[in-house]
Design a protein around this motif. Structure first.
Motif, PDB file in Angstrom:
ATOM      1  N   GLU A   1      -0.014   1.566  -2.805  1.00  0.00           N
ATOM      2  CA  GLU A   1       0.272   1.357  -1.383  1.00  0.00           C
ATOM      3  C   GLU A   1      -0.578   2.259  -0.490  1.00  0.00           C
ATOM      4  OE1 GLU A   1       3.978   2.265   1.573  1.00  0.00           O
ATOM      5  OE2 GLU A   1       4.455   1.256  -0.324  1.00  0.00           O
ATOM      6  N   ALA A   2      -0.722   3.517  -0.880  1.00  0.00           N
ATOM      7  CA  ALA A   2      -1.407   4.489  -0.022  1.00  0.00           C
ATOM      8  C   ALA A   2      -2.908   4.555  -0.255  1.00  0.00           C
ATOM      9  CB  ALA A   2      -0.806   5.873  -0.228  1.00  0.00           C
ATOM     10  N   LEU A   3      -3.341   4.311  -1.501  1.00  0.00           N
ATOM     11  CA  LEU A   3      -4.731   4.602  -1.853  1.00  0.00           C
ATOM     12  C   LEU A   3      -5.543   3.401  -2.325  1.00  0.00           C
ATOM     13  CD1 LEU A   3      -3.880   7.828  -3.917  1.00  0.00           C
ATOM     14  CD2 LEU A   3      -4.572   7.712  -1.512  1.00  0.00           C
ATOM     15  N   GLY A   4      -4.874   2.361  -2.805  1.00  0.00           N
ATOM     16  CA  GLY A   4      -5.592   1.194  -3.333  1.00  0.00           C
ATOM     17  C   GLY A   4      -5.981   1.393  -4.797  1.00  0.00           C
ATOM     18  N   TRP A   5      -6.411   0.279  -5.430  1.00  0.00           N
ATOM     19  CA  TRP A   5      -6.711   0.285  -6.865  1.00  0.00           C
ATOM     20  C   TRP A   5      -7.899   1.157  -7.241  1.00  0.00           C
ATOM     21  CZ3 TRP A   5      -4.578  -0.186 -11.282  1.00  0.00           C
ATOM     22  CH2 TRP A   5      -3.529  -1.060 -11.493  1.00  0.00           C
TER      23      TRP A   5
END
Length: 150
Positions: free
Chosen positions: A115-119
């Motif tokens: 949610e906060a940083l991405g894959w």
């Protein structure tokens, strides 16, 4: 031999034993004393993971107890600190063979990272790997493999 906590200098209990690679009586400490010392070094997370004297990472029940204490302290901190504390707790649970609880913590950490940083973020990838390791240890190899291939 009477051992004393190297921090408070009070007698060490039967359950207290060498917590790191420090030699002699320097290796003995109460878990609560270690947690209090680590909290006094905030915002550094290193004292929660390793002895400030010998630099050895804490292991076994010491690692788990300090990770749980850090998790409690982190609840009113930033999302980044909570993710770091959760990751450390998950690794400690894994190291103490509590694979189900480790997987649950790593699953929450991965969701927060996504949610906060991405894959593509290194913390997300590390969280996915930690979850996959816990799932594999639980005997859920197919679920773990899906994380490795995403």
């Amino acid at each position: 031999m009477n051992n004393a906590c190297r921090i408070c200098l009070e007698a060490a209990d039967v359950g207290d034993y060498q917590v790191c690679a420090c030699r002699g009586s320097q290796g003995f400490a109460h878990i609560q004393c270690l947690a209090d010392l680590a909290a006094s070094k905030w915002p550094s997370l290193e004292p929660w993971r390793q002895c400030p004297t010998c630099k050895q990472n804490y292991v076994d029940h010491v690692h788990l107890a300090l990770s749980k204490a850090l998790w409690e302290v982190a609840q009113d901190k930033s999302a980044d600190v909570r993710r770091a504390a959760a990751g450390q707790l998950g690794l400690a649970l894994f190291a103490n063979s509590d694979f189900g609880e480790a997987a649950a913590i790593h699953r929450e950490t991965l969701a927060s990272c996504l949610e906060a940083l991405g894959w593509e973020h290194p913390d997300t990838l590390a969280s996915a790997n930690n979850l996959a390791m816990a799932l594999r240890a639980e005997g859920k190899a197919s679920e773990a493999e899906m994380l490795y291939t995403e």
